[in-house]
Design a protein around this motif. Structure first.
Motif, PDB file in Angstrom:
ATOM      1  N   UNK A 160      25.478  -1.551 106.776  1.00  0.00           N
ATOM      2  CA  UNK A 160      26.008  -0.589 107.750  1.00  0.00           C
ATOM      3  C   UNK A 160      27.315   0.010 107.252  1.00  0.00           C
ATOM      4  N   UNK A 161      28.192  -0.834 106.680  1.00  0.00           N
ATOM      5  CA  UNK A 161      29.474  -0.340 106.163  1.00  0.00           C
ATOM      6  C   UNK A 161      29.266   0.653 105.025  1.00  0.00           C
ATOM      7  N   UNK A 162      28.315   0.352 104.124  1.00  0.00           N
ATOM      8  CA  UNK A 162      28.020   1.259 103.011  1.00  0.00           C
ATOM      9  C   UNK A 162      27.502   2.595 103.544  1.00  0.00           C
ATOM     10  N   UNK A 163      26.604   2.540 104.533  1.00  0.00           N
ATOM     11  CA  UNK A 163      26.070   3.768 105.115  1.00  0.00           C
ATOM     12  C   UNK A 163      27.138   4.610 105.792  1.00  0.00           C
ATOM     13  N   UNK A 164      27.981   3.965 106.570  1.00  0.00           N
ATOM     14  CA  UNK A 164      29.064   4.683 107.248  1.00  0.00           C
ATOM     15  C   UNK A 164      30.042   5.256 106.220  1.00  0.00           C
ATOM     16  N   UNK A 169      32.310  10.095 103.197  1.00  0.00           N
ATOM     17  CA  UNK A 169      32.484  10.911 101.994  1.00  0.00           C
ATOM     18  C   UNK A 169      31.879  12.295 102.206  1.00  0.00           C
ATOM     19  N   UNK A 170      30.699  12.340 102.861  1.00  0.00           N
ATOM     20  CA  UNK A 170      30.053  13.628 103.138  1.00  0.00           C
ATOM     21  C   UNK A 170      30.920  14.488 104.063  1.00  0.00           C
ATOM     22  N   UNK A 171      31.456  13.871 105.116  1.00  0.00           N
ATOM     23  CA  UNK A 171      32.299  14.609 106.061  1.00  0.00           C
ATOM     24  C   UNK A 171      33.552  15.135 105.360  1.00  0.00           C
ATOM     25  N   UNK A 172      34.191  14.293 104.548  1.00  0.00           N
ATOM     26  CA  UNK A 172      35.401  14.710 103.845  1.00  0.00           C
ATOM     27  C   UNK A 172      35.107  15.796 102.814  1.00  0.00           C
ATOM     28  N   UNK A 173      33.920  15.732 102.197  1.00  0.00           N
ATOM     29  CA  UNK A 173      33.541  16.758 101.220  1.00  0.00           C
ATOM     30  C   UNK A 173      33.382  18.116 101.900  1.00  0.00           C
ATOM     31  N   UNK A 179      33.810  17.746  96.664  1.00  0.00           N
ATOM     32  CA  UNK A 179      33.858  16.288  96.657  1.00  0.00           C
ATOM     33  C   UNK A 179      35.304  15.817  96.490  1.00  0.00           C
ATOM     34  N   UNK A 180      35.700  14.770  97.208  1.00  0.00           N
ATOM     35  CA  UNK A 180      37.043  14.212  96.997  1.00  0.00           C
ATOM     36  C   UNK A 180      37.077  13.434  95.680  1.00  0.00           C
ATOM     37  N   UNK A 181      37.128  14.184  94.560  1.00  0.00           N
ATOM     38  CA  UNK A 181      36.912  13.572  93.254  1.00  0.00           C
ATOM     39  C   UNK A 181      38.004  12.580  92.882  1.00  0.00           C
ATOM     40  N   UNK A 300      39.971  16.220 108.534  1.00  0.00           N
ATOM     41  CA  UNK A 300      40.274  15.122 107.606  1.00  0.00           C
ATOM     42  C   UNK A 300      40.555  13.839 108.382  1.00  0.00           C
ATOM     43  N   UNK A 301      41.195  13.962 109.555  1.00  0.00           N
ATOM     44  CA  UNK A 301      41.379  12.784 110.414  1.00  0.00           C
ATOM     45  C   UNK A 301      40.027  12.193 110.790  1.00  0.00           C
ATOM     46  N   UNK A 302      39.057  13.054 111.067  1.00  0.00           N
ATOM     47  CA  UNK A 302      37.705  12.575 111.411  1.00  0.00           C
ATOM     48  C   UNK A 302      37.115  11.796 110.243  1.00  0.00           C
TER      49      UNK A 302
END
Length: 338
Positions: A160-164, A169-173, A179-181, A300-302
């Protein structure tokens, strides 16, 4: 980190049940006395790592390449002093005589070099928030590497932690438009660095390992210093004595937290060390927002909120797992006493 976790779990299990003899009582008291010192060492290690952005900002005139090159060279000097003081030259020589060990530490050196350079670049280019994100998602990356490389089986909460974390990462991208490289390079380089050190296990102590890694990186670092000097970009001797001594202090700033961490890991259960690790990125994040003045838009807060949710899930799993180990250890000891 698996061997450290196993060792810490064994130590926790050994001290979890009531002592059966005066010797056991003495050992348990000694163990209890080590915990406060271990906690202070752990807070000291992660606290110092958390303050690194402020240190690098003071050295902004040097640039990331010179900062990392000088850090390697001055850290090597500190390590050689420690090797001499602890009479560990034989251990260091054994590392360079062993092809397998040298190869592993050369890979570790390359990974930590990339990590240091990326982090310094992130801080000096006003991206300390993203750099802190790398260390927030590093535990998730380490769990994922355990599955992909070590073929470990994850528990449901870990999945679950890996999925979240992936969602974060998708939301931040999307929020950032790319991508937040910096965060991903930091998380992956440090994750693989931990994996390599895990494979080495306890064969090499912390000081010997850091000495070997900095010695391996030293020719590249020296080459960078020579190139910067040839192009007139070297600041080590041109920005005044304060600048020089701040750069020289990078050797101590590199070695001291590592020694503190080693002292903490020997005294504390791995679950406690795992919880303490969040001090560094949280401190870095706070400094980036409050002192360095980096902007945090709502999206970004999200994204960060989702990352922190993933870490909360991982932490709950870690605590539950430690509790199960202690319960199993008590049951096994009770069964053996019958």
């Amino acid at each position: 980190m698996t061997e450290t976790q196993n060792a810490a779990a064994s130590a926790t299990a050994a001290s979890a049940s009531p002592p059966a003899s005066p010797a056991g009582t003495s050992a348990r008291s000694a163990s209890a006395g080590r915990a406060p010192a271990g906690l202070l060492f752990g807070i000291g290690a992660y606290g110092l790592w958390g303050l690194l952005p402020l240190y690098f900002v003071l050295l902004a005139a040097a640039g990331p390449v010179e900062i990392v090159a000088d850090r390697v060279l001055f850290a090597l000097i500190v390590c050689l002093v420690l090797i001499t003081a602890t009479r560990s030259w034989r251990n260091l020589a054994a590392v360079f005589r062993s092809g397998r060990m040298f190869g592993a530490l050369a890979l570790a050196a390359a990974l930590i070099g990339v990590n240091w350079l990326t982090y310094t670049y992130g801080v000096l280019t006003g991206q300390a928030i993203e750099a802190s994100l790398g260390y927030f998602i590093n535990p998730i990356v380490s769990v994922l590497l355990g599955v992909l490389v070590l073929k470990e089986r994850l528990r449901p909460l870990q999945w679950a932690a890996v999925g979240v974390g992936g969602i974060a990462v998708a939301v931040l991208s999307v929020a950032h438009g790319q991508l937040p490289w910096i965060a991903l390079v930091l998380a992956l380089s440090f994750g693989f660095y931990g994996l390599v050190k895990n494979r080495i296990g306890g064969a090499v102590d912390a000081v010997t390992s850091l000495s070997a890694e900095t010695a391996i990186l030293a020719p590249v670092a020296l080459g960078a210093v020579v190139w910067l000097a040839a192009t007139g970009s070297l600041t080590l001797l041109t920005e005044g004595p304060t600048h020089f001594w701040l750069l020289a202090a990078s050797g101590i700033i590199t070695a001291v937290p590592l020694l503190f961490f080693g002292a903490a890991a020997r005294r504390l259960p791995m679950t406690t060390v795992g919880l303490l690790q969040y001090i560094a990125p949280m401190t870095q994040f706070t400094l980036a927002v409050t002192v360095l003045g980096e902007h945090m838009p709502p999206e970004r807060w999200v994204g960060f909120g989702i990352v922190w949710l993933a870490l909360a899930i991982l932490t709950v799993d870690m605590l539950l797992s430690a509790r199960r180990r202690r319960t199993s250890a008590r049951a096994a000891k009770a069964l053996a006493a019958r």
